[in-house]
Design a protein around this motif. Structure first.
Motif, PDB file in Angstrom:
ATOM      1  N   ILE A 272      14.642  18.857  76.658  1.00 21.78           N
ATOM      2  CA  ILE A 272      16.249  18.327  75.892  1.00 21.78           C
ATOM      3  C   ILE A 272      17.059  20.156  76.181  1.00 21.78           C
ATOM      4  N   GLU A 273      16.496  20.641  76.073  1.00 21.13           N
ATOM      5  CA  GLU A 273      18.024  22.163  75.850  1.00 21.13           C
ATOM      6  C   GLU A 273      18.279  22.288  77.243  1.00 21.13           C
ATOM      7  N   ALA A 282      23.010  22.466  73.990  1.00 18.24           N
ATOM      8  CA  ALA A 282      22.527  21.245  73.132  1.00 18.24           C
ATOM      9  C   ALA A 282      22.089  22.747  71.189  1.00 18.24           C
ATOM     10  N   PRO A 297      20.349  16.202  69.916  1.00 15.48           N
ATOM     11  CA  PRO A 297      19.093  16.733  70.706  1.00 15.48           C
ATOM     12  C   PRO A 297      18.029  16.975  69.176  1.00 15.48           C
TER      13      PRO A 297
END
Length: 413
Positions: A272-273, A282, A297
């Motif tokens: 996700i980052e 993030a 996040p």
């Protein structure tokens, strides 16, 4: 001192960061000149902590050329209080601001109107959902009374996200659960991400969304004086839930030395980052701890592993503490008679129903020994939260009183 000085405000050789900041204010001035005064909404100060944050905006606006010849700054300045401590301090910050001659003059020139933004996401990440909601309710009450004392027309701006843990309750329930005085003709809320499509993507649904929100606002505004004020016992019950919930939440999320390792292994936060799809990075800084991670996040990662921990962790301990102290009948009565507590329980119930701890357990295996030690803590609290919600609802299963939603979630799963 700079704001009250008669000397012209200018920076001869600004650093790259200073120049970039001042360029924002020049762009605001150009937008206002080109498109008119209605082109700009409030200037929101993320993570506001003190009166100096708002005064800094006035100073930067004047230096950056976003001011009229008489020095007047044509911007509504809205502090955004995000953590539990900042929400609690918000009314004092507003009071201190309006006692400052420069800001008092500014807000008078803006028609004595003040917008204050309330953060759901970071307050949740800070203390858990129950503590976040109790702090937000208390902050609204205190801000309303402070604004009345100062003679301000207050608009509370709710920084809601899509998920429950980021404030995404049902629109009507959210409005009706606000304290007396918080909705005198004004309601403002963010809509973010895919929720924009969900609520406004089709004309019929968009009309219905506005209709439901406007109806609740009119209902509350017209009958605001009849809105029940929470009793001392109801507040005490909510505070007991909040205190016990926060202690449980922080003991895991902030105080356990292995929690960050669990989070990084059990969720796809590393992926996700690296997704460059958001409006912001993030993390706020280059640190690795949970505290520095942005709320979006944080919630998204737990959703992917089906644990949805930010939406319920700590609540079971909180409800159990309240039942032990006041008795189950009194806590049930508080939940039945107080819309705020009813909405909190309803929101947590929905998140619990959407969670899947069997799938989450498989993700926890990725954390090795840390997962073996900490996942049982998560699972026990999950079971405690379900037991607490069922006890207050006098039900045998989650969403028993909302069969349509219950069936929808079961079909999706």
């Amino acid at each position: 001192a700079a704001l009250s000085s008669d000397q012209p405000l200018a920076i001869e050789h600004p650093s790259e960061e200073a120049a970039s900041t001042l360029d924002v204010f020049r762009a605001l001035a150009e937008a206002r000149e080109r498109y008119g005064s209605e082109a700009l909404g409030p200037y929101i100060i993320s993570m506001a902590q003190g009166p100096d944050d708002a005064l800094a905006v006035l100073l930067l606006a004047r230096v950056g050329g976003c001011a009229e010849p008489n020095g007047r700054v044509p911007l509504d300045i809205s502090p955004l209080f995000e953590t539990i401590d900042d929400l609690d301090a918000g009314p004092d910050v507003l009071l201190a601001l309006c006692k400052n001659a420069t800001y008092a003059k500014h807000v008078t020139e803006r028609g004595k109107r003040q917008i204050v933004m309330l953060g759901y996401s970071d307050s949740n990440k800070d203390g858990g959902i129950a503590t976040s909601r109790v702090a937000l309710f208390r902050a609204q009450e205190n801000l309303v009374s402070t604004a009345a004392e100062l003679g301000l027309e207050l608009t509370l701006f709710h920084g809601r996200g899509g998920s429950i843990s980021r404030g995404g309750s049902k629109p009507r329930a959210g409005l009706l659960a606000t304290p007396r005085g918080a909705l005198r003709g004004h309601a403002r809320s963010t809509e973010q991400g895919e929720i924009i499509g969900d609520k406004f993507g089709l004309r019929g649904i968009a009309t219905r969304t506005i209709e439901v929100s406007l109806g609740a606002l009119l209902e509350r505004t017209a009958g605001d004086e009849r809105t029940p004020i929470a009793t001392d016992e109801q507040r005490a019950i909510a505070q007991t839930i909040s205190d016990a919930s926060r202690a449980k939440y922080r003991s895991l999320v902030h105080d356990d030395p292995d929690f960050t390792e669990l989070f990084q292994a059990m969720t796809p936060i590393d992926v996700i980052e690296r997704l460059e799809i958001g409006s912001r990075p993030a993390r706020r800084r280059n640190m690795r701890g949970v505290q520095d991670l942005r709320a979006i996040p944080w919630v998204f990662a737990w959703t992917q592993s089906r644990a949805t921990l930010p939406g319920w962790f700590g609540v079971g301990t909180g409800i159990a503490a309240a039942i032990e102290k006041y008795g189950v009948q009194e806590v049930r009565r508080a939940k039945r008679d107080w819309p705020f507590l009813a909405m909190l329980v309803s929101d947590v119930e929905m998140v619990l129903a959407k969670s899947d701890l069997d799938i989450a357990a498989r993700y926890a295996e990725l954390a090795g020994d840390v997962g073996k030690r900490l996942f049982p803590v998560i699972k026990t609290e999950y079971q405690s939260a379900i037991a607490g919600v069922l006890a207050l609802n006098e039900a045998n299963e989650l969403l028993e009183h909302d069969p349509t939603l219950q069936r929808s979630i079961q079909l999706r799963n």
